[in-house]
Write a protein that holds these residues in place. Structure first.
Motif, mmCIF file in Angstrom:
data_model
loop_
_atom_site.group_PDB
_atom_site.id
_atom_site.type_symbol
_atom_site.label_atom_id
_atom_site.label_comp_id
_atom_site.label_asym_id
_atom_site.label_seq_id
_atom_site.Cartn_x
_atom_site.Cartn_y
_atom_site.Cartn_z
ATOM 1 N N LEU A 270 0.830 -1.213 0.000
ATOM 2 C CA LEU A 270 0.000 0.000 0.000
ATOM 3 C C LEU A 270 0.862 1.260 0.000
ATOM 4 C CD1 LEU A 270 -2.846 -0.981 2.521
ATOM 5 C CD2 LEU A 270 -3.091 -0.624 0.055
ATOM 6 N N ILE A 271 1.925 1.246 0.808
ATOM 7 C CA ILE A 271 2.825 2.408 0.857
ATOM 8 C C ILE A 271 3.480 2.618 -0.502
ATOM 9 C CG2 ILE A 271 4.971 3.312 1.855
ATOM 10 C CD1 ILE A 271 4.156 1.915 4.489
ATOM 11 N N GLU A 272 3.920 1.542 -1.134
ATOM 12 C CA GLU A 272 4.566 1.649 -2.452
ATOM 13 C C GLU A 272 3.621 2.249 -3.489
ATOM 14 O OE1 GLU A 272 6.307 -1.342 -5.881
ATOM 15 O OE2 GLU A 272 6.393 -1.970 -3.791
ATOM 16 N N ARG A 273 2.327 1.904 -3.380
ATOM 17 C CA ARG A 273 1.343 2.412 -4.353
ATOM 18 C C ARG A 273 0.794 3.785 -3.960
ATOM 19 N NH1 ARG A 273 -0.833 -2.942 -3.901
ATOM 20 N NH2 ARG A 273 -2.698 -2.081 -2.890
ATOM 21 N N GLY A 274 1.229 4.314 -2.809
ATOM 22 C CA GLY A 274 0.726 5.609 -2.354
ATOM 23 C C GLY A 274 -0.688 5.544 -1.828
ATOM 24 N N GLU A 275 -1.079 4.381 -1.290
ATOM 25 C CA GLU A 275 -2.462 4.172 -0.851
ATOM 26 C C GLU A 275 -2.580 3.879 0.644
ATOM 27 O OE1 GLU A 275 -3.848 0.993 -3.311
ATOM 28 O OE2 GLU A 275 -3.692 2.139 -5.183
ATOM 29 N N PHE A 276 -1.496 4.020 1.383
ATOM 30 C CA PHE A 276 -1.544 3.735 2.825
ATOM 31 C C PHE A 276 -2.007 4.985 3.556
ATOM 32 C CE2 PHE A 276 0.539 2.943 7.027
ATOM 33 C CZ PHE A 276 -0.100 1.746 7.316
ATOM 34 N N SER A 277 -2.975 4.826 4.433
ATOM 35 C CA SER A 277 -3.652 5.978 5.035
ATOM 36 C C SER A 277 -2.734 6.853 5.883
ATOM 37 C CB SER A 277 -4.832 5.499 5.898
ATOM 38 O OG SER A 277 -4.375 4.579 6.887
#
Length: 297
Positions: free
Chosen positions: A69-76
């Protein structure tokens, strides 16, 4: 995104330094990453290190749900900001500052990565000062810039500055592994400051065509200027955007620099600089390059 071993190849000293920082639990609350070469990748890696629960010691696994998620820029709890157009607006930063007082959704940490930080409006940058001066233990901010001189001194003085120097040899190797010719890889490695930008250009057929046509143009310019004049429209047709045209001048300069042993080439570089000044003064690219060829004739 890159794992630790890959980052260590690109930035060995910085990677080792941050490994020790993570082991000691002493990651600072605010960093200024100066230079494009693997700086964003390092910010993402450090974010993963803070949140990953499945890694090896302090190093993130890179594969779990959180890391993905962090790699995709989707971690809250990891916010990535970039300019809209040519500016990071004050309202955008003020909205960001409001989040500083909140706990993370998935943990006690929050990470903020600000790309092209030199493009923050002065008011936007100043609105961050209080947060940096009175940091919360759960907040980490990474300012990323390739123009350190454009960052406000008040921001620089309150951050730990880490300089990411470009490793041209490794960048060339990565581009060759991507399938580029050695000459193409060498030129792109010199023209770009980040892996992301280099790989993007290396995958662009239009830019690879531009390299080929620029090489032919320079060959003609030095030996047969009348032929170079006829090649100008072809070259101009490949670079419609202003940024592409600016990069073309850099490319032509590099190609001519390889011929500096020839006294005629040194005069041609002077002519190219004059053509670039004309273009910067809003003379069309075609007229500027035609002027260059005519001065050679």
């Amino acid at each position: 995104m890159m794992n630790y071993q890959e980052l260590k190849q690109l930035q060995p000293e910085i990677s080792q330094r941050f490994c020790h920082v993570l082991e000691q639990g002493r990651l600072a609350h605010a960093y200024l990453f100066s230079g494009d070469f693997a700086s964003f990748e390092m910010a993402i890696f450090l974010s993963q290190a803070l949140f990953c629960q499945e890694g090896d010691g302090v190093l993130p696994c890179g594969n779990c749900r959180t890391c993905s998620l962090i790699e995709r820029g989707e971690f809250s709890d990891v916010t990535i900001l970039a300019p809209q157009g040519n500016l990071i607006k004050t309202d955008t930063i003020r909205d960001l500052v409001k989040n500083f007082s909140q706990s993370g959704f998935e943990s006690s940490y929050q990470v903020f990565i600000i790309r092209d930080a030199e493009k923050m409006h002065a008011n936007a940058a100043n609105s961050l000062l209080k947060v940096i001066e009175e940091p919360q233990a759960t907040i980490h901010i990474f300012f990323l810039t390739k123009q350190e001189e454009a960052i406000l001194p008040t921001i620089k003085s309150r951050t730990q500055i880490v300089t990411f120097h470009k490793n041209t040899a490794i960048l060339e190797r990565l581009l060759e592994e991507q399938g580029l010719l050695k000459t193409q890889a060498a030129l792109i490695a010199q023209l770009t400051s980040s892996i992301e930008e280099a790989q993007k250009l290396g995958q662009s057929k239009q830019f690879l065509d531009t390299i080929g046509q620029a090489g032919k143009f320079v060959d003609s310019l030095v030996t047969q200027p009348d032929r170079a004049y006829l090649q100008v429209p072809i070259l101009v047709g490949l670079v419609e955007e202003k940024a592409e045209q600016g990069r073309l001048f850099e490319l032509l300069t590099l190609l001519l620099a390889d011929r500096l042993h020839d006294s005629a080439t040194r005069l041609t570089i002077d002519g190219l600089l004059e053509a670039k000044r004309m273009w910067q003064a809003n003379v069309s690219l075609q007229n500027s390059l035609e002027y260059l060829t005519l001065t050679k004739q």
